[in-house]
Design an enzyme around this catalytic site. Structure first.
Site, PDB file in Angstrom:
ATOM      1  CG  ASP A  32     -19.864  15.055  31.817  1.00 56.73           C
ATOM      2  OD1 ASP A  32     -19.146  14.665  30.886  1.00 56.73           O
ATOM      3  OD2 ASP A  32     -20.039  16.256  32.090  1.00 56.73           O
ATOM      4  CG  ASP A  34     -14.210  17.868  30.255  1.00 55.22           C
ATOM      5  OD1 ASP A  34     -13.576  18.478  29.394  1.00 55.22           O
ATOM      6  OD2 ASP A  34     -13.774  16.816  30.777  1.00 55.22           O
TER       7      ASP A  34
END
Length: 239
Positions: A32, A34
C-alpha cells in the site's frame, strides 16, 4: 486468522508462524502507499489546499478503520471535494509534506536484493504513486488517476481500462493477477498495508505485514509493526 499475536520484540507482534522466515523464500511483495510507504494520506493533504482537510480527513479515517462499507463511494465523495484545486497544490504536497516512512527504503532494498518483485497498489493517486515507483525502483504500480482540466482538479477520477477506483477488492485482484502472470505461488507473496482496504490483499498473501496499522488490521496481520520503521520486519525475515 484467529490465532492470538505474541510480542516478538517491543512493538513488534507476530501471529501464525514461527520466526525466522527467509525473505528469499518469497518472490513478490505488494505495498500500500498512503500511510504505509509514505507518511501522509495524499487526499487529505490535497484537501488542505482547498480548505477542506478536516471534512475529507474524517471520511478517510472512517474508511481506513473499516467503518465505511463502500470504499469507492467514500473516495468519490472525497475527490469531489477537491474540485478546483490547482495542480500546483499537488506539487506542493509532494515537495513539502510527502516523505517515505522510516525504514521503507531499507526494507524495499532488502526485498529487491533477495530477488523479490515489487508491486505498489494504492487507493491513492498516480500523481504520487508513479514518483514513488521511480524513487524506490518498484516493478509494478497501480493507483487512481485524478481528473485534471485547465490546470485544476475536476473532482472526478479518470476511467482506466480496468476501471476507475482501486479499492480493497482491486488490490487483491492485482496481487493475484501479477502473481499468476509471473508464475508465483500465492504462498510466496507478501502484502504490506495499514488500513481496512488492505485486508483483502493481506488475506490472500502468504505473509501479511501491518505497518502502524488500524486496530482491525493489526488483529489479522501475521506481522504487526507498532513502533519503529518498516525495516523492523527484517527482525523476523532473514535476508
Amino acid at each position: 486468522m484467529s490465532t492470538s499475536s505474541t510480542e516478538h520484540a517491543p512493538g513488534l507482534f507476530i501471529r501464525g508462524f514461527a520466526p525466522p522466515l527467509r525473505l528469499a523464500d518469497f518472490k513478490l511483495i505488494a505495498f500500500d502507499m498512503d500511510s504505509t510507504l509514505i507518511n501522509i494520506e495524499c487526499v487529505d493533504e490535497i484537501a488542505d489546499a482547498a480548505g477542506r482537510k478536516a471534512e475529507v480527513a474524517e471520511i478517510t479515517e472512517a474508511a481506513m478503520r473499516g467503518e465505511i462499507a463502500d470504499y469507492k463511494d467514500s473516495l468519490r465523495r472525497r475527490v469531489a471535494l477537491l474540485a478546483g484545486v490547482p495542480v500546483a497544490a499537488l506539487e506542493k504536497v509532494w515537495s513539502d509534506k510527502l516523505r517515505l516512512n522510516p525504514g521503507v527504503a531499507a526494507f524495499v532494498e532488502a526485498c529487491q536484493a533477495a530477488g523479490l518483485k515489487t508491486l505498489l497498489v494504492s487507493g491513492g493517486f498516480t500523481f504520487f504513486s508513479e514518483r514513488i515507483r521511480h524513487q524506490l525502483r518498484l516493478d509494478f504500480a497501480r493507483a487512481n488517476t485524478l481528473g485534471i482540466a485547465n490546470g485544476r482538479l475536476t473532482g472526478t477520477l479518470f476511467d482506466r481500462p480496468w476501471g476507475d477506483i482501486v479499492d480493497g477488492a482491486e488490490k487483491k485482484r492485482v496481487l493475484l493477477e501479477v502473481a499468476e502472470l509471473m508464475g508465483i505461488d500465492m504462498a510466496r507473496t507478501i502484502a504490506v498495508g495499514d488500513g481496512a482496504n488492505d485486508l483483502p490483499m493481506m488475506g490472500a498473501a502468504g505473509l501479511s505485514i501491518a505497518f502502524h496499522p488500524k486496530p482491525a488490521v493489526r488483529e489479522q496481520a501475521m506481522i504487526s509493526i507498532m513502533s519503529g520503521g518498516m525495516d523492523r520486519a527484517l527482525e523476523v525475515l532473514q535476508r
